[in-house]
Design an enzyme around this catalytic site. Structure first.
Site, mmCIF file in Angstrom:
data_model
loop_
_atom_site.group_PDB
_atom_site.id
_atom_site.type_symbol
_atom_site.label_atom_id
_atom_site.label_comp_id
_atom_site.label_asym_id
_atom_site.label_seq_id
_atom_site.Cartn_x
_atom_site.Cartn_y
_atom_site.Cartn_z
ATOM 1 N N HIS A 20 0.744 -1.222 -0.185
ATOM 2 C CA HIS A 20 0.077 -0.054 0.042
ATOM 3 C C HIS A 20 0.890 1.219 0.151
ATOM 4 C CE1 HIS A 20 -3.143 2.569 2.245
ATOM 5 N NE2 HIS A 20 -3.447 2.507 0.847
ATOM 6 N N ASP A 28 8.574 6.131 -20.584
ATOM 7 C CA ASP A 28 9.110 5.737 -21.867
ATOM 8 C C ASP A 28 10.616 5.421 -21.829
ATOM 9 O OD1 ASP A 28 10.330 8.448 -21.393
ATOM 10 O OD2 ASP A 28 8.674 9.416 -22.548
ATOM 11 N N HIS A 96 6.984 18.760 -15.311
ATOM 12 C CA HIS A 96 7.735 17.534 -15.671
ATOM 13 C C HIS A 96 9.163 17.475 -14.771
ATOM 14 C CE1 HIS A 96 9.472 14.413 -17.991
ATOM 15 N NE2 HIS A 96 10.474 15.105 -18.382
ATOM 16 N N ALA A 119 5.343 9.801 -22.026
ATOM 17 C CA ALA A 119 4.487 8.623 -21.812
ATOM 18 C C ALA A 119 5.052 8.120 -20.558
ATOM 19 C CB ALA A 119 4.759 7.852 -23.090
#
Length: 129
Positions: A20, A28, A96, A119
């Site tokens: 948990h 990617d 990002h 991705a």
């Protein structure tokens, strides 16, 4: 030999030890992988296996209570955006650089052969009850 589900023994074993709130990065081929987590590199050639295939397979195996992606995915990768929005109605979006920083907390990184930008997703494991 296992007949269905995830056949890669390294990935199956890594998934079996998750608990948990553990974080799993599905990325990617271009995302920098931080030192520390278990890394299962599934990349065979550019695009194989795809981010979509790997994420779909993992979602069949894991209980996920939350997901994080880079905000830039919305602008640069509409296919991944659609998949993430469909799978995670409460998807958290971060810049990002913050996304890359958060990957350092992962217990497992699964690298796909995807070569399209952004991705990537961080999955937070849940419990089945």
């Amino acid at each position: 030999m296992k007949k269905s589900g995830i056949l890669n023994r390294h990935l199956a074993g890594a998934l079996a030890v998750l608990g948990h709130t553990d974080l799993v990065v599905v990325c990617d081929a271009g995302l920098p992988i931080p030192p520390g987590p278990i890394v299962v590199d599934l990349a065979f050639r550019a695009g194989t296996p795809s981010f979509s295939e790997v994420l779909d397979g993992l979602l069949e195996e894991l209980v996920v209570e939350g997901a994080i992606a880079a905000r830039e995915v919305r602008e640069h990768n509409p296919e991944v955006t659609a998949q993430l929005d469909g799978a995670f109605p409460d998807l958290e979006l971060v810049p990002h650089e913050e996304f890359k920083a958060r990957t350092r907390q992962a217990r497992l990184v699964v690298r796909t052969g995807e070569s399209r930008p952004y991705a990537n997703v961080i999955l937070r494991c849940g419990v089945p009850f």
